[in-house]
Enzyme design. Sequence first.
Site, mmCIF file in Angstrom:
data_model
loop_
_atom_site.group_PDB
_atom_site.id
_atom_site.type_symbol
_atom_site.label_atom_id
_atom_site.label_comp_id
_atom_site.label_asym_id
_atom_site.label_seq_id
_atom_site.Cartn_x
_atom_site.Cartn_y
_atom_site.Cartn_z
ATOM 1 N N GLY A 185 -8.937 10.039 20.223
ATOM 2 C CA GLY A 185 -8.541 8.713 19.710
ATOM 3 C C GLY A 185 -7.293 8.251 20.382
ATOM 4 O O GLY A 185 -7.345 7.450 21.283
ATOM 5 N N THR A 186 -6.177 8.725 19.979
ATOM 6 C CA THR A 186 -4.994 8.833 20.836
ATOM 7 C C THR A 186 -3.976 7.755 21.010
ATOM 8 O O THR A 186 -4.280 6.572 20.998
ATOM 9 C CB THR A 186 -5.449 9.168 22.283
ATOM 10 O OG1 THR A 186 -6.063 10.410 22.248
ATOM 11 C CG2 THR A 186 -4.292 9.255 23.247
#
Lengths: 231, 205
Positions: free
Chosen positions: A31-32
């Site tokens: 996701g990040t």
Amino acid sequence: MATAMAMNRIQHLTGSNNLVPDWMSKEVSTGTTIMAVEFDGGVVIGADSRTTTGAYIANRVTDKLTPIHDHIYCCRSGSAADTQAIADVVTYQLGFHSIELDEPPLVQTAANLFKEMCYRYREELMAGIIVAGWDKRRGGQVYTVPVGGMLVRQPVSVGGSGSTYIYGYVDSNYKSGMNKEECLRFTAGALSLAMERDGSSGGVVRLASISEEGVERRVILGNELPKISRA
Amino acid sequence: MSIMSYNGGAVMAMRGKDCVAIASDRRFGVQAQMVTIDFQKIFSMGERLCIGLAGLATDVQTVSQRLKFRLNLYELKEGRQIKPKTFMSMVSNLLYERRFGPYYIEPVIAGLDPKTFEPFICSLDLIGCPMVTEDFVVSGTCSEQMYGMCESLWEPDMEPEDLFETISQAMLNAVDRDAMSGMGVVVHVIEKDKITIRTLKARMD
């Protein structure tokens, strides 16, 4: 697994699958939030540590800062499988090239190798990568290779799903000529804000600073993060 | 995109010795983005009765308001507080009225009988099927994680202090493995003579 895949084919048209949980059907995604900043003499890179399969947090202590060579790292966002595979290939290619050259490789070379792969296979891949490191010719450099395979050098770059929440913070707080400590604080602050807002980012903040002396890594745990938002 | 996971969220309730506890997370988000961290999901429906609602946020608010309306009328007509089991039937009726266009919520009820102080917990699905249990009930986007935590941590006949610790750990560790829940946890412990409401210090990511 066979059940999950059969169910998936039937269910994908409806857009939701209640018969198997997320972690059996969704792709693993980093996701990040990732970030890299240049300073005079090197770069600072940072990332969160959350990997999700759908909404389930598959890994809460992921290391998204991957070494490509002694003084070159990449920050990975997008599909975990795609970015790991690309990083492995580029690590091999760059290592081979460096041996041929009998010299440490340029950061620009590493960035171009990523770009070649991400652009050539752009239809099959989901990868947003920031390449950062130090070399003797140009010092600290940050190159961003977003989804689609563009390549551009930037003094500061953010990426990943959480990056959308911190463009304003980064644009207003970045000053050129910051030293290493200031860059580390700037990166940690930006990542904390993104991790609070973005559900796909979280865990710990991993930081690394790369310079002529080498790579220095550190981890900031959740309770030690800078408290920026006054909410 | 599933309607039940559009906003995210989690609630659970546990039964103890002459007490019950109900807990929820505090996040209100729109898919991956967090919007606010102080969203109320547990509503007081009587001196010793609480309902927790997980699911679509707009329905959490609408159902709690409409339910309170029906409850107020009941108390005026009957002249007494409602029993938890009867309240469960009231919720079931409200939800089944919308059988073919439901409210997207799965409620959890926890309370003590107004006369005997017998503890009671139950949960319902989005169209009103009630389920009464002796141990715990969970509802939300991380229900699998919550089931795992409750099944391992719960034991029968816990005192209020132990019940608080148990439900707190179950909630905290379940929501920490869900990207759509968390941003704080609030716990209500309902005993014969008091309700204690505590907000836990939790991961804010």
